[in-house]
Design a protein around this motif. Structure first.
Motif, PDB file in Angstrom:
ATOM      1  N   ARG A 190       0.883  -1.119  -0.020  1.00 15.50           N
ATOM      2  CA  ARG A 190       0.029   0.053  -0.025  1.00 15.50           C
ATOM      3  C   ARG A 190       0.897   0.998   0.020  1.00 15.50           C
ATOM      4  O   ARG A 190       1.635   1.394   1.004  1.00 15.50           O
ATOM      5  N   GLU A 203       2.325   4.923   0.545  1.00 11.51           N
ATOM      6  CA  GLU A 203       1.965   5.945   1.384  1.00 11.51           C
ATOM      7  C   GLU A 203       1.488   7.247   0.594  1.00 11.51           C
ATOM      8  O   GLU A 203       0.677   7.983   1.091  1.00 11.51           O
ATOM      9  N   ASP A 204       2.258   7.473  -0.491  1.00 18.50           N
ATOM     10  CA  ASP A 204       2.016   8.780  -1.471  1.00 18.50           C
ATOM     11  C   ASP A 204       2.114   8.290  -2.541  1.00 18.50           C
ATOM     12  O   ASP A 204       3.352   7.821  -3.249  1.00 18.50           O
ATOM     13  N   TYR A 261       4.708   9.527  -5.146  1.00 18.37           N
ATOM     14  CA  TYR A 261       6.148   8.796  -4.879  1.00 18.37           C
ATOM     15  C   TYR A 261       6.025   7.448  -4.365  1.00 18.37           C
ATOM     16  O   TYR A 261       6.363   7.051  -3.240  1.00 18.37           O
ATOM     17  N   PRO A 279       8.014   4.150  -4.047  1.00 15.69           N
ATOM     18  CA  PRO A 279       9.266   3.758  -4.377  1.00 15.69           C
ATOM     19  C   PRO A 279       9.383   2.141  -4.660  1.00 15.69           C
ATOM     20  O   PRO A 279       8.753   1.444  -4.280  1.00 15.69           O
ATOM     21  N   ARG A 316      11.949  -0.958  -5.962  1.00 16.21           N
ATOM     22  CA  ARG A 316      13.402  -1.244  -6.205  1.00 16.21           C
ATOM     23  C   ARG A 316      13.469  -2.688  -7.068  1.00 16.21           C
ATOM     24  O   ARG A 316      12.734  -3.717  -6.699  1.00 16.21           O
ATOM     25  N   GLU A 337      16.853   1.390  -8.391  1.00 11.53           N
ATOM     26  CA  GLU A 337      15.704   2.147  -7.669  1.00 11.53           C
ATOM     27  C   GLU A 337      15.046   3.044  -8.199  1.00 11.53           C
ATOM     28  O   GLU A 337      15.956   4.213  -8.596  1.00 11.53           O
ATOM     29  N   ARG A 373      11.341   6.065  -8.142  1.00 16.64           N
ATOM     30  CA  ARG A 373       9.957   6.370  -7.627  1.00 16.64           C
ATOM     31  C   ARG A 373       9.278   6.614  -8.738  1.00 16.64           C
ATOM     32  O   ARG A 373       9.519   7.375  -9.843  1.00 16.64           O
ATOM     33  N   LYS A 400       4.241  20.387  -3.755  1.00 17.35           N
ATOM     34  CA  LYS A 400       3.006  20.885  -2.893  1.00 17.35           C
ATOM     35  C   LYS A 400       3.033  22.318  -2.796  1.00 17.35           C
ATOM     36  O   LYS A 400       1.872  22.758  -2.555  1.00 17.35           O
ATOM     37  N   MET A 442      14.324   6.441   0.509  1.00 16.92           N
ATOM     38  CA  MET A 442      12.989   6.802   1.081  1.00 16.92           C
ATOM     39  C   MET A 442      12.326   5.588   1.239  1.00 16.92           C
ATOM     40  O   MET A 442      11.650   5.567   2.506  1.00 16.92           O
ATOM     41  N   ALA A 443      12.371   4.380   0.534  1.00 16.31           N
ATOM     42  CA  ALA A 443      11.664   3.312   1.001  1.00 16.31           C
ATOM     43  C   ALA A 443      12.058   2.638   2.439  1.00 16.31           C
ATOM     44  O   ALA A 443      11.211   1.967   2.954  1.00 16.31           O
ATOM     45  N   ASP A 444      13.422   2.673   2.686  1.00 13.71           N
ATOM     46  CA  ASP A 444      14.042   2.199   4.073  1.00 13.71           C
ATOM     47  C   ASP A 444      13.400   3.461   4.952  1.00 13.71           C
ATOM     48  O   ASP A 444      13.219   3.053   6.277  1.00 13.71           O
ATOM     49  N   GLN A 480      -1.770   5.350  10.163  1.00 15.89           N
ATOM     50  CA  GLN A 480      -2.446   5.699   8.843  1.00 15.89           C
ATOM     51  C   GLN A 480      -1.705   6.928   8.122  1.00 15.89           C
ATOM     52  O   GLN A 480      -1.583   7.116   6.915  1.00 15.89           O
ATOM     53  N   LYS A 495       4.082   7.172   7.807  1.00 12.49           N
ATOM     54  CA  LYS A 495       4.881   6.938   6.499  1.00 12.49           C
ATOM     55  C   LYS A 495       4.644   7.938   5.584  1.00 12.49           C
ATOM     56  O   LYS A 495       5.764   8.263   4.924  1.00 12.49           O
ATOM     57  N   ARG A 496       3.535   8.430   5.145  1.00  5.75           N
ATOM     58  CA  ARG A 496       3.294   9.465   4.283  1.00  5.75           C
ATOM     59  C   ARG A 496       4.147  10.667   4.656  1.00  5.75           C
ATOM     60  O   ARG A 496       4.430  11.200   3.802  1.00  5.75           O
ATOM     61  N   THR A 554       7.563  10.334   3.814  1.00  4.43           N
ATOM     62  CA  THR A 554       7.759  10.298   2.399  1.00  4.43           C
ATOM     63  C   THR A 554       7.824  11.897   2.022  1.00  4.43           C
ATOM     64  O   THR A 554       8.934  12.338   1.220  1.00  4.43           O
ATOM     65  N   ALA A 555       7.018  12.616   2.465  1.00 11.53           N
ATOM     66  CA  ALA A 555       6.895  14.066   2.114  1.00 11.53           C
ATOM     67  C   ALA A 555       8.133  14.720   2.562  1.00 11.53           C
ATOM     68  O   ALA A 555       8.417  15.632   2.009  1.00 11.53           O
ATOM     69  N   TYR A 591      10.986  13.627   3.334  1.00  9.20           N
ATOM     70  CA  TYR A 591      12.222  12.974   2.550  1.00  9.20           C
ATOM     71  C   TYR A 591      12.207  13.807   1.339  1.00  9.20           C
ATOM     72  O   TYR A 591      13.409  14.415   0.726  1.00  9.20           O
TER      73      TYR A 591
END
Lengths: 269, 323
Positions: A60, A62-63, A66, A68, A70, A115, A117, A156, B287-289, B307, B310-311, B314-315, B317
């Motif tokens: 799922r 997160e954004d 973006y 990611p 790999r 990797e 995005r 943003k 970013m993934a890690d 919820q 993590k988002r 991401t932002a 990062y």
């Protein structure tokens, strides 16, 4: 409305009729992949094979703007892989990128990693298809729940648009140790699906369509990329331990603008 | 359609008393009209003429109908201003019914503190009042650019029926720097903020009581969500903490808090994220890690951490990797 109903009824009938005879699934995801596979790879057979290629993606996102990704190529097959194609089935433009290794990629037996995005428009299978020198296709698939990433405004802050535009950063991630390098390109990678905050019209597509990564003048990798790559395109790749710090990167936008960058010995730390 | 009352007055009353946040306010459950298509909505008068409805700290759902943010209204001598309208036209209508149970003065302004659907999707309930919709100059662009995906995700979360009547309504009055709205006997000063929680945050201060509606520049209980700039948000908090704000209304959580200390938790969260992500970027973590490790010390301090956290990483990062 009546016409649309009729049309969808006809399609349903067609699918139902097709199912028993030739074994096609009525599953829309399978139908989509079947058509996409034909478009990109023709009639060639593709085998799911985790011994050659592995794809890591969040189940799922997160954004969705973006996500990611790999891709890992097993060490014992690394030298035989000539390209990797990244696909996102349900995106408006499913072909996200093609990574083609060149002579400077070397013939060592270390695992190879790529990797990046991506943007995702809706829930979809994401696929990495590796082509080996013998012409065979090996695939890894991951299903990712994400939506809205293609129309998401970027950045943003709508006033921050041109800050550092065109800047290219090339860095070695492990200091003096060989292993991983990163290429970052400051570019909105506009995909034609985002709205201009001022005019409220759709922003014309302008994205990085090609990236050449070279070492001592020899090609390490050529990347062909489309609108599914996130804004500020970001790639990481593994390289052979014998590399010196002289990676040159040239990226080309859809409007033919060139963006260049080079790594330095001081690296990142 | 008959919907069960969604307020949680008793819980709020107890907490308010425990915190002793202010002696001035009392809780009241407004019955709304007896019509079956409205619902009871809990509101509290946090200061004379200043009312707040405390939304659930939850994601949107078919049960809460988008009642998951704080909304308020201020009653002047000649008119009423609404500050945020909850997450659906149905909840906007419930808010309107609550206002009508307090006053029948005309509703003249509907102010949106930022573009997020849980604060603006109730706007349509106030079209009948011919109210002036007020927002940050960048609200319209931000909302229109995201409107399709907001409507789509709201529908996924709440169901199509919950969204009946919901419309995307943008400001008819854009605030560039600040704008004063006169309600008769009291003025509301709307101040546009630089990019922080979003790029269109607006704060609203009541001249009579000093209460300031901060929108989502202030979160309580609910994990902060970053949709603008973490660094910008910290700068805005520093600026606001230096101002003479006293009582403030957060966008989520308690209906009334005290500045400057109310900001401390949000500030700590943002600082922790920036520190951890910066460290990850410097050590070459992707970013993934980074999303799996950065800011984990905040895990037990917020609701809805799973919820949104993590988002947020991401932002942050993507924001600071170019520094």
């Amino acid at each position: 409305m009546q016409r649309r109903t009729l049309k969808s009824a006809l399609i349903s009938i067609a699918i139902l009729a097709a199912t028993p005879q030739n074994g096609y699934s009525a599953d829309p995801a399978a139908e989509l992949w079947s058509a996409l596979k034909q478009d990109v790879f023709g009639a060639k057979a593709i085998r799911e094979d985790s011994k050659v290629v592995v794809l890591e993606a969040p189940s799922r996102a997160e954004d969705a703007a973006y996500v990611p990704i790999r891709i890992k190529i097993a060490g014992d097959r690394a030298a035989s892989v000539k390209s990797v194609t990244l696909l996102i089935d349900t995106n408006p433009s499913p072909l996200a990128a093609v990574f083609r290794y060149g002579p400077a990629a070397g013939g060592d037996k270390a695992e190879r990693v790529i990797e990046t995005r991506v943007r995702m428009d809706s829930y979809s299978n994401v696929r990495a298809v590796a082509e080996t020198t013998d012409g065979q296709l090996h695939m890894a698939t991951a299903f990712v729940k994400a939506s809205g990433g293609c129309s998401a405004p970027s950045p943003k802050d709508s006033d921050a648009g041109s800050k550092d535009f065109g800047k290219v950063v090339v860095r070695h991630l492990n200091g003096d140790k060989a292993g991983l390098a990163q290429v970052m390109i400051r570019h909105p990678n506009n995909n034609g699906l985002q709205m201009d905050p001022i005019s409220r019209n759709f922003i014309p597509a302008n994205f990085i369509q090609a990236i050449s990564i070279r070492r001592n003048g020899d090609t390490f990798m050529d990347i062909e990329s489309g609108i599914s790559i996130s804004s500020d395109p970001n790639y990481r790749f593994s390289f052979s331990p014998d590399w010196s710090h002289d990676i040159k990167v040239v990226a080309r936008g859809l409007d033919e603008t060139l963006f260049e960058g080079q790594s330095t010995d001081s690296a990142t730390q | 359609m008959l919907i069960e009352p969604v307020g949680h007055g008793p819980k709020f009353s107890r907490r308010a008393v425990l915190r002793g946040a202010s002696g001035l306010f009392f809780s009241l459950a407004v019955a709304g009209s007896s019509r079956a298509d409205t619902m009871a909505l809990n509101i509290v008068e946090v200061a004379p003429g200043v009312y707040v409805h405390q939304g659930h700290v939850e994601l949107q759902s078919p049960t809460n109908l988008g009642d998951m943010s704080n909304a308020g209204f201020v009653v002047g001598d000649v008119g009423v201003a609404v500050i945020d309208t909850l997450g659906s036209a149905k909840m906007g209508a419930a808010l309107r019914a609550a206002i009508r149970s307090v006053t029948d003065k005309p509703i003249v302004y509907v102010i949106n503190t930022h573009m997020h659907p849980d604060h603006v999707f109730g706007n349509a309930a106030f079209l009948q009042d011919n109210a002036t919709f007020v927002g940050h100059r960048k609200l319209a662009a931000g909302l229109l650019a995201r409107a399709d995906s907001y409507l789509q995700s709201s529908q996924q979360m709440m169901g199509a029926e919950a969204l009946q009547g919901t419309q995307v309504i943008t400001p008819s009055l854009d605030v560039f720097d600040h704008h004063v709205l006169d309600l008769g006997g009291r003025q509301l000063t709307c101040r546009a903020q630089p990019t922080a929680h979003t790029d269109n945050d607006l704060i609203v201060t009541d001249s009579k009581t000093g209460v300031t509606f901060l929108g989502d520049l202030l979160f309580d209980t609910h994990i902060p969500t970053i949709d603008g700039s973490a660094r910008g948000w910290l700068q805005t908090i520093d600026k606001l903490q230096g101002q003479s704000l006293t009582h403030v209304v957060p966008g989520h959580g308690e209906p009334l808090m005290k500045s400057p200390e109310a900001f401390n938790s949000v500030k700590r969260y943002l600082q922790q994220l920036i520190t951890d992500v910066k460290q990850d970027i410097q050590s070459g973590k992707s970013m993934a890690d980074s999303v799996n490790t950065a800011g984990l010390s905040e895990q037990n301090r917020w609701d809805l951490f799973e919820q949104y956290h993590k988002r947020n990483v991401t932002a942050v990062y993507a924001e600071i990797e170019w520094e």
